[in-house]
Each structure stands twice: as structure tokens, then as C-alpha cells.
Design a protein around this motif. Structure first.
Motif, PDB file in Angstrom:
ATOM      1  N   PHE A  99       0.837  -1.200   0.000  1.00 39.94           N
ATOM      2  CA  PHE A  99       0.000   0.000   0.000  1.00 39.94           C
ATOM      3  C   PHE A  99       0.876   1.256   0.000  1.00 39.94           C
ATOM      4  CE2 PHE A  99      -2.311   3.403   2.105  1.00 39.94           C
ATOM      5  CZ  PHE A  99      -3.575   3.335   1.570  1.00 39.94           C
ATOM      6  N   ALA A 100       1.936   1.261   0.814  1.00 39.66           N
ATOM      7  CA  ALA A 100       2.811   2.428   0.920  1.00 39.66           C
ATOM      8  C   ALA A 100       3.709   2.588  -0.307  1.00 39.66           C
ATOM      9  CB  ALA A 100       3.671   2.316   2.181  1.00 39.66           C
ATOM     10  N   LEU A 101       4.007   1.484  -0.995  1.00 40.41           N
ATOM     11  CA  LEU A 101       4.910   1.543  -2.151  1.00 40.41           C
ATOM     12  C   LEU A 101       4.196   1.927  -3.444  1.00 40.41           C
ATOM     13  CD1 LEU A 101       7.120  -1.590  -1.426  1.00 40.41           C
ATOM     14  CD2 LEU A 101       7.913   0.778  -1.528  1.00 40.41           C
ATOM     15  N   ILE A 102       2.880   1.736  -3.513  1.00 40.95           N
ATOM     16  CA  ILE A 102       2.148   2.041  -4.744  1.00 40.95           C
ATOM     17  C   ILE A 102       2.311   3.515  -5.161  1.00 40.95           C
ATOM     18  CG2 ILE A 102      -0.183   2.304  -5.697  1.00 40.95           C
ATOM     19  CD1 ILE A 102       0.921  -0.487  -5.953  1.00 40.95           C
ATOM     20  N   PRO A 103       2.175   4.501  -4.246  1.00 40.84           N
ATOM     21  CA  PRO A 103       2.407   5.889  -4.669  1.00 40.84           C
ATOM     22  C   PRO A 103       3.837   6.131  -5.158  1.00 40.84           C
ATOM     23  CG  PRO A 103       1.205   5.833  -2.593  1.00 40.84           C
ATOM     24  CD  PRO A 103       1.665   4.436  -2.859  1.00 40.84           C
ATOM     25  N   VAL A 104       4.818   5.448  -4.567  1.00 41.95           N
ATOM     26  CA  VAL A 104       6.211   5.582  -5.007  1.00 41.95           C
ATOM     27  C   VAL A 104       6.370   5.037  -6.425  1.00 41.95           C
ATOM     28  CG1 VAL A 104       8.613   4.972  -4.484  1.00 41.95           C
ATOM     29  CG2 VAL A 104       6.998   5.377  -2.617  1.00 41.95           C
ATOM     30  N   LEU A 105       5.774   3.877  -6.681  1.00 42.68           N
ATOM     31  CA  LEU A 105       5.812   3.284  -8.018  1.00 42.68           C
ATOM     32  C   LEU A 105       5.103   4.180  -9.036  1.00 42.68           C
ATOM     33  CD1 LEU A 105       5.151  -0.526  -7.423  1.00 42.68           C
ATOM     34  CD2 LEU A 105       7.038   0.460  -8.724  1.00 42.68           C
ATOM     35  N   ALA A 106       3.943   4.706  -8.668  1.00 43.66           N
ATOM     36  CA  ALA A 106       3.183   5.561  -9.578  1.00 43.66           C
ATOM     37  C   ALA A 106       4.003   6.784  -9.968  1.00 43.66           C
ATOM     38  CB  ALA A 106       1.868   5.991  -8.923  1.00 43.66           C
ATOM     39  N   SER A 107       4.641   7.403  -8.992  1.00 44.01           N
ATOM     40  CA  SER A 107       5.465   8.580  -9.254  1.00 44.01           C
ATOM     41  C   SER A 107       6.658   8.227 -10.136  1.00 44.01           C
ATOM     42  CB  SER A 107       5.937   9.175  -7.925  1.00 44.01           C
ATOM     43  OG  SER A 107       6.824  10.254  -8.152  1.00 44.01           O
ATOM     44  N   GLY A 108       7.322   7.117  -9.826  1.00 48.27           N
ATOM     45  CA  GLY A 108       8.503   6.713 -10.584  1.00 48.27           C
ATOM     46  C   GLY A 108       8.196   6.331 -12.019  1.00 48.27           C
ATOM     47  N   LEU A 109       6.977   5.795 -12.243  1.00 47.21           N
ATOM     48  CA  LEU A 109       6.595   5.360 -13.586  1.00 47.21           C
ATOM     49  C   LEU A 109       5.831   6.443 -14.357  1.00 47.21           C
ATOM     50  CD1 LEU A 109       5.458   1.728 -12.695  1.00 47.21           C
ATOM     51  CD2 LEU A 109       7.529   2.392 -13.912  1.00 47.21           C
ATOM     52  N   GLY A 110       5.596   7.585 -13.688  1.00 47.23           N
ATOM     53  CA  GLY A 110       4.909   8.689 -14.357  1.00 47.23           C
ATOM     54  C   GLY A 110       3.456   8.415 -14.658  1.00 47.23           C
ATOM     55  N   MET A 111       2.771   7.672 -13.798  1.00 47.54           N
ATOM     56  CA  MET A 111       1.347   7.376 -14.002  1.00 47.54           C
ATOM     57  C   MET A 111       0.530   7.894 -12.830  1.00 47.54           C
ATOM     58  SD  MET A 111       1.050   3.261 -13.199  1.00 47.54           S
ATOM     59  CE  MET A 111       2.050   2.782 -14.600  1.00 47.54           C
ATOM     60  N   THR A 112      -0.762   8.005 -13.031  1.00 46.97           N
ATOM     61  CA  THR A 112      -1.625   8.474 -11.954  1.00 46.97           C
ATOM     62  C   THR A 112      -1.730   7.408 -10.873  1.00 46.97           C
ATOM     63  OG1 THR A 112      -3.646   7.581 -12.932  1.00 46.97           O
ATOM     64  CG2 THR A 112      -2.997   9.807 -13.603  1.00 46.97           C
ATOM     65  N   LEU A 113      -2.087   7.860  -9.679  1.00 49.32           N
ATOM     66  CA  LEU A 113      -2.257   6.937  -8.557  1.00 49.32           C
ATOM     67  C   LEU A 113      -3.392   5.952  -8.842  1.00 49.32           C
ATOM     68  CD1 LEU A 113      -1.146   6.283  -5.775  1.00 49.32           C
ATOM     69  CD2 LEU A 113      -2.676   8.007  -4.807  1.00 49.32           C
ATOM     70  N   ALA A 114      -4.454   6.443  -9.471  1.00 52.57           N
ATOM     71  CA  ALA A 114      -5.584   5.564  -9.799  1.00 52.57           C
ATOM     72  C   ALA A 114      -5.161   4.473 -10.777  1.00 52.57           C
ATOM     73  CB  ALA A 114      -6.740   6.383 -10.392  1.00 52.57           C
ATOM     74  N   ARG A 115      -4.313   4.827 -11.760  1.00 50.42           N
ATOM     75  CA  ARG A 115      -3.860   3.830 -12.729  1.00 50.42           C
ATOM     76  C   ARG A 115      -2.990   2.772 -12.055  1.00 50.42           C
ATOM     77  NH1 ARG A 115      -3.577   2.607 -17.878  1.00 50.42           N
ATOM     78  NH2 ARG A 115      -1.696   1.729 -18.804  1.00 50.42           N
ATOM     79  N   ALA A 116      -2.098   3.204 -11.170  1.00 44.53           N
ATOM     80  CA  ALA A 116      -1.244   2.246 -10.464  1.00 44.53           C
ATOM     81  C   ALA A 116      -2.090   1.294  -9.624  1.00 44.53           C
ATOM     82  CB  ALA A 116      -0.242   2.992  -9.578  1.00 44.53           C
ATOM     83  N   ASN A 117      -3.088   1.831  -8.931  1.00 45.33           N
ATOM     84  CA  ASN A 117      -3.967   0.981  -8.126  1.00 45.33           C
ATOM     85  C   ASN A 117      -4.821   0.075  -9.010  1.00 45.33           C
ATOM     86  OD1 ASN A 117      -3.526   1.469  -5.282  1.00 45.33           O
ATOM     87  ND2 ASN A 117      -4.207   3.570  -5.651  1.00 45.33           N
ATOM     88  N   SER A 118      -5.177   0.543 -10.206  1.00 48.51           N
ATOM     89  CA  SER A 118      -5.926  -0.304 -11.148  1.00 48.51           C
ATOM     90  C   SER A 118      -5.095  -1.498 -11.584  1.00 48.51           C
ATOM     91  CB  SER A 118      -6.333   0.510 -12.385  1.00 48.51           C
ATOM     92  OG  SER A 118      -7.205   1.550 -12.038  1.00 48.51           O
ATOM     93  N   LEU A 119      -3.800  -1.263 -11.852  1.00 49.35           N
ATOM     94  CA  LEU A 119      -2.913  -2.360 -12.234  1.00 49.35           C
ATOM     95  C   LEU A 119      -2.786  -3.368 -11.095  1.00 49.35           C
ATOM     96  CD1 LEU A 119      -0.128  -0.383 -14.131  1.00 49.35           C
ATOM     97  CD2 LEU A 119      -1.811  -1.940 -15.118  1.00 49.35           C
ATOM     98  N   LEU A 120      -2.684  -2.874  -9.851  1.00 49.19           N
ATOM     99  CA  LEU A 120      -2.610  -3.770  -8.699  1.00 49.19           C
ATOM    100  C   LEU A 120      -3.890  -4.592  -8.578  1.00 49.19           C
ATOM    101  CD1 LEU A 120      -1.176  -4.771  -6.122  1.00 49.19           C
ATOM    102  CD2 LEU A 120      -2.206  -2.849  -4.915  1.00 49.19           C
ATOM    103  N   GLU A 121      -5.032  -3.949  -8.810  1.00 49.57           N
ATOM    104  CA  GLU A 121      -6.308  -4.665  -8.732  1.00 49.57           C
ATOM    105  C   GLU A 121      -6.422  -5.708  -9.832  1.00 49.57           C
ATOM    106  OE1 GLU A 121      -9.739  -5.621  -6.776  1.00 49.57           O
ATOM    107  OE2 GLU A 121      -8.160  -4.202  -6.183  1.00 49.57           O
ATOM    108  N   MET A 122      -5.866  -5.394 -11.010  1.00 54.27           N
ATOM    109  CA  MET A 122      -5.867  -6.362 -12.097  1.00 54.27           C
ATOM    110  C   MET A 122      -5.053  -7.595 -11.709  1.00 54.27           C
ATOM    111  SD  MET A 122      -5.175  -5.543 -16.113  1.00 54.27           S
ATOM    112  CE  MET A 122      -6.408  -4.251 -16.045  1.00 54.27           C
ATOM    113  N   VAL A 123      -3.915  -7.355 -11.063  1.00 53.98           N
ATOM    114  CA  VAL A 123      -3.076  -8.449 -10.570  1.00 53.98           C
ATOM    115  C   VAL A 123      -3.870  -9.337  -9.611  1.00 53.98           C
ATOM    116  CG1 VAL A 123      -1.160  -8.913  -8.975  1.00 53.98           C
ATOM    117  CG2 VAL A 123      -0.834  -7.352 -10.884  1.00 53.98           C
ATOM    118  N   ARG A 124      -4.568  -8.714  -8.688  1.00 51.73           N
ATOM    119  CA  ARG A 124      -5.313  -9.478  -7.687  1.00 51.73           C
ATOM    120  C   ARG A 124      -6.481 -10.217  -8.319  1.00 51.73           C
ATOM    121  NH1 ARG A 124      -5.024  -5.107  -2.660  1.00 51.73           N
ATOM    122  NH2 ARG A 124      -2.873  -5.628  -2.069  1.00 51.73           N
ATOM    123  N   SER A 125      -7.114  -9.605  -9.299  1.00 50.33           N
ATOM    124  CA  SER A 125      -8.213 -10.274  -9.995  1.00 50.33           C
ATOM    125  C   SER A 125      -7.718 -11.497 -10.757  1.00 50.33           C
ATOM    126  CB  SER A 125      -8.893  -9.298 -10.958  1.00 50.33           C
ATOM    127  OG  SER A 125      -9.401  -8.174 -10.272  1.00 50.33           O
TER     128      SER A 125
END
Length: 376
Positions: A99-125
Motif C-alpha cells: 500500500f505504501a509503495l504504490i504511490p512511489v511506483l506511480a510517481s517513478g513510472l509517471g502514471m496516476t495513482l488511480a492507474r497504479a492501483n488499477s494495475l494492482l487490482e488487475m493483478v489481484r483479480s
């Protein structure tokens, strides 16, 4: 994360089969409790740990320990319950770290926080969709011991990838390093919007847990069907989640709070549909696809909302609070759901649906201070 999430589902299935085959009947509920309760107790300490240390390194250590414990369980079945308790604690730590690393990843990859969380949700699905199938095939093919070793490898792989990726999250140190645990969490507990999100949406979790208990009886008793229908509906829910994860960023837009509470309402409506409508497989199937999609978008919106509402220095503790409250809601929902089974599954869905709609509608009104969305 994808491989490791599929591994989680494989381990759950393998442990359930091993316990059901080789232990007394009461061992299965004990196993489920051991997978929830220790992590619930450890959650406040885990959250503080994540905020005071490098979350990436903690994730590496937790994943390595998970790999070791699963290997131990694979070779020594008598260690299963104790191992499940340790895995519960480590899962709480790794979830807060992620949870704490997702904003760091989003910033580093130049994507929105919602997009990063969407990718994580896709992984879990994907894990929910592929894991039980893979687990069932592997247990039948190579046995539970070797299946558990496959999952141990998935955790070891995650540890190696994170360690080699260069991903880091600096410790969030401050002037309060020595204060008590309660004092550390007090500013978050005084955050009205955070507490409304946690309280209202945990009621939604409680509602869905009631329905989860009734699900198997809805299939067997109400629909008069068997394992095939059960598997198909489970796959439809997971498929809906996968679709929802792909659409989440576009659906959320700048309406993070409205989406979080709105999708909670939609999940409540799908449960009401099952509870009120003349029961038929087609109706339940449609409700499961819609409910799964709403569930996925809801998860993305809630994570994005919590990460946006609180400073990065508190992300570990926020994850711990929400995780602890929702786990408690799940346990309570399982207990409440037991009052409606085996013969009254539609009523369980009706009650769950009413609670879900209330959580979404009333929660949004309290959170937003009005029915209309405030200007961004």
C-alpha cells in the motif's frame, strides 16, 4: 506480484485440502481463524513499522520469510496452524508495505495513482481467477506438499525482484519516534473523513461477508445446483473484477470519493437483486458480473482515496487501520451469515444488500457533507 498473488490462492486451497483430509473437522475453522486473527492483532505495529523503515526492504524480508515458512509447512504438516498464524502477521506487513509503495511506483513510472492501483487490482483479480484453478490442478497432480513449494518459490521470486529493482521508500522519520502506539495513531483517528471512509466502507465489507457465507447454500439449496454452477459463478465474479480493474481509472477520474461510495452502493444493489428477484441462475450470473466489476472499481477507489487523503508519512498506518477494521468486519460478517444458512440464503443477500446500500448512500452524505460532489 501477479505470480505471488496466484500463489496465495494456491496455498489457501492446498492448506484447506490438507487440513480437511488429515485433521479433525473443527481444524478447518481454526485454520481460517489463524489466517485472520494474528494479523489483526499485529496490524497497528505493522503500520508503524512500515512508516519508520524502508517499506521496500520490509517487503523483501517479509516475502523471504513467507517463502521459508511455506516451505516448512510443506515438509512438516504439524506446523500448519502455527505457520498459518505467522503467515497472517507477515501478510499484514506485506500488504501495508505494498500500500505504501504504490504511490512511489506511480510517481517513478509517471502514471496516476488511480492507474497504479488499477494495475494492482488487475493483478489481484488474475490471482482470484487463475489461483483456485491452478491450485486444484496442482494439488491433484503433484500433491499438497509440492504445491506449497510452488507458492514458496513465488514469494522468493517477489523478494528477488523487489530487491533487484532499486525500489525504495525512505523511512518517514519525525519528532515522534519514541511516542506511544496510541499517540502515533491519534492524528489519524481524529481525521473525520478518514474515519468516515473506514467506518462506512467496513460496513460494506461486513455486508458482503454475510453474503459470502450464504453463497454456497444459495447455489446448493436455493438454485438446486452443484459444484459446476458454484465454479461458474465464482469465475464470473472474478471475470467481472478483471473487467472492473481495466475500467477503474477511467470510471474514477477526479471523482474518487463519489466512486468509492457509489460502487459500494452498486454492490449492495446487486445483493438486493439476488435477495428480491425470483431466483434463477441467469439473474445471479448477471448480478455476479456487475458485483465483481463494482467490487474491483471500489477497491481501486478506496486505496486511491486513502492514499490521497493522508500524507505519505502515514500511509503504513492508514493501511493498518483500514486492514484491521475490514478484517474485523469480515469475521463479524461470517458470524452473522451463519444465522441464515443453510435454508435462507436469499434473506442473507437481502440483509447484506440493505446494509451495503446504506453504507454507500449514507456514508457518502457524511463524508462529503452533502449529496453533490464538492468542487475539485
Amino acid at each position: 506480484m501477479t505470480v505471488s498473488t496466484i500463489g496465495d490462492e494456491i496455498t489457501l486451497l492446498a492448506l484447506m485440502f490438507r487440513t480437511a483430509e488429515k485433521a479433525p473437522a473443527y481444524a478447518v475453522p481454526v485454520l481460517l481463524i489463524m489466517e485472520l486473527l494474528p494479523g489483526l492483532i499485529a496490524a497497528p505495529y505493522a503500520g508503524r513499522l512500515i512508516d519508520r523503515r524502508d517499506a521496500a526492504r520490509i517487503l523483501v524480508m517479509a516475502s523471504a520469510l513467507q517463502a521459508g515458512i511455506i516451505s516448512l509447512i510443506a515438509h512438516y504438516p504439524t506446523f500448519t496452524l502455527a505457520g498459518a498464524a505467522l503467515l497472517s502477521v507477515l501478510f499484514t506487513i506485506s500488504s501495508a508495505a505494498t500500500f505504501a509503495l504504490i504511490p512511489v511506483l506511480a510517481s517513478g513510472l509517471g502514471m496516476t495513482l488511480a492507474r497504479a492501483n488499477s494495475l494492482l487490482e488487475m493483478v489481484r483479480s488474475l490471482g482470484m481467477l487463475a489461483g483456485p484453478v491452478a491450485g486444484g490442478v496442482l494439488v491433484g497432480w503433484i500433491g499438497s506438499r509440492n504445491t506449497l513449494l510452488v507458492d514458496a518459490f513465488s514469494f522468493a521470486l517477489l523478494a528477488l525482484v523487489v530487491m533487484g529493482s532499486g525500489l525504495r521508500r525512505k523511512p518517514q522519520r519525525g519528532d515522534h519516534e519514541e511516542q506511544t502506539l496510541f499517540a502515533d495513531y491519534l492524528p489519524l483517528l481524529r481525521n473525520r473523513r478518514l474515519m468516515v471512509v473506514t467506518g462506512a466502507l467496513s460496513l460494506e465489507v461486513f455486508a458482503t461477508a454475510i453474503a459470502d457465507v450464504a453463497f454456497v447454500f444459495l447455489v446448493m439449496v436455493t438454485l438446486g445446483s452443484g459444484p459446476t454452477a458454484f465454479g461458474m459463478l465464482t469465475a464470473l465474479w472474478a471475470g467481472g473484477m478483471l473487467i472492473g480493474a481495466g475500467l477503474a481509472e477511467k470510471v474514477i477520474g477526479h471523482r474518487i470519493g463519489l466512486t468509492a461510495f457509489g460502487t459500494a452502493t452498486v454492490m449492495g444493489v446487486t445483493m438486493l437483486l439476488i435477495g428480491l428477484a425470483p431466483i434463477g441462475f441467469a439473474i445471479v450470473a448477471v448480478a455476479f458480473i456487475l458485483g465483481g466489476g463494482a467490487n474491483s472499481i471500489h477497491n481501486v477507489a478506496v486505496r486511491t482515496l486513502l492514499q490521497s487523503e493522508c500524507p505519505p508519512a502515514d500511509h503504513g498506518k492508514v493501511a493498518a487501520i483500514y486492514g484491521a477494521v475490514t478484517r474485523t468486519a469480515v469475521i463479524g460478517g461470517y458470524v452473522a451469515g451463519g444465522f441464515f444458512v443453510p435454508n435462507d440464503a436469499p434473506t442473507a443477500y437481502l440483509v447484506g444488500g440493505l446494509l451495503g446500500v446504506a453504507a454507500g448512500v449514507i456514508g457518502w452524505r457524511i463524508f462529503n457533507g452533502g449529496w453533490r460532489t464538492a468542487p475539485i
